[in-house]
Design a protein around this motif. Structure first.
Motif, PDB file in Angstrom:
ATOM      1  N   LYS A 143       0.879  -1.168   0.000  1.00 41.06           N
ATOM      2  CA  LYS A 143       0.000   0.000   0.000  1.00 41.06           C
ATOM      3  C   LYS A 143       0.919   1.220   0.000  1.00 41.06           C
ATOM      4  CE  LYS A 143      -3.844  -2.317   0.773  1.00 41.06           C
ATOM      5  NZ  LYS A 143      -4.742  -2.565  -0.317  1.00 41.06           N
ATOM      6  N   THR A 144       0.367   2.365  -0.382  1.00 39.59           N
ATOM      7  CA  THR A 144       1.164   3.593  -0.441  1.00 39.59           C
ATOM      8  C   THR A 144       1.825   3.888   0.904  1.00 39.59           C
ATOM      9  OG1 THR A 144      -0.376   4.439  -2.090  1.00 39.59           O
ATOM     10  CG2 THR A 144       1.124   6.020  -1.125  1.00 39.59           C
ATOM     11  N   GLN A 145       1.080   3.721   1.994  1.00 36.91           N
ATOM     12  CA  GLN A 145       1.616   4.003   3.321  1.00 36.91           C
ATOM     13  C   GLN A 145       2.813   3.104   3.640  1.00 36.91           C
ATOM     14  OE1 GLN A 145      -1.213   3.470   6.499  1.00 36.91           O
ATOM     15  NE2 GLN A 145       0.058   4.530   7.982  1.00 36.91           N
ATOM     16  N   GLU A 146       2.705   1.812   3.316  1.00 38.71           N
ATOM     17  CA  GLU A 146       3.809   0.878   3.570  1.00 38.71           C
ATOM     18  C   GLU A 146       5.040   1.249   2.754  1.00 38.71           C
ATOM     19  OE1 GLU A 146       1.961  -3.480   4.173  1.00 38.71           O
ATOM     20  OE2 GLU A 146       1.349  -2.482   2.313  1.00 38.71           O
ATOM     21  N   PHE A 147       4.816   1.564   1.480  1.00 37.11           N
ATOM     22  CA  PHE A 147       5.923   1.896   0.586  1.00 37.11           C
ATOM     23  C   PHE A 147       6.604   3.180   1.036  1.00 37.11           C
ATOM     24  CE2 PHE A 147       7.786   2.876  -3.681  1.00 37.11           C
ATOM     25  CZ  PHE A 147       8.485   1.694  -3.837  1.00 37.11           C
TER      26      PHE A 147
END
Length: 81
Positions: free
Chosen positions: A18-22
């Motif tokens: 997900k964007t947050q993880e990346f």
């Protein structure tokens, strides 16, 4: 969407992030990552460097779209003098 932004999104989604993880992995702020992926504006060399250093994305593929999406095993790309 910039070509580099599209490739960043493709890599991120291929890896299942997900964007947050990346964002956490790369050190690129989530809001900036979303801008890079969704807008035709450029991406700074600082953010390209962060993504390349913190993932196994192939820098040549990221910049040109040519070659493998991930760094070859045993690649010296990061270890050049």
């Amino acid at each position: 969407m910039s070509e580099i932004g599209a490739r960043i999104r493709k890599f991120r989604e291929l890896k299942g992030y997900k964007t947050q993880e990346f964002s956490k992995i790369t050190g690129v702020p989530q809001s900036r990552l979303s801008e890079i992926e969704n807008n035709p504006t450029g991406v700074s060399t600082k953010n390209i460097d962060r993504i390349v250093k913190n993932t196994n994305i192939n820098p040549a593929w990221l910049l040109t779209g040519e070659g493998e999406i991930e760094k070859p095993i045993g690649s010296l790309v990061d270890g050049l003098p």
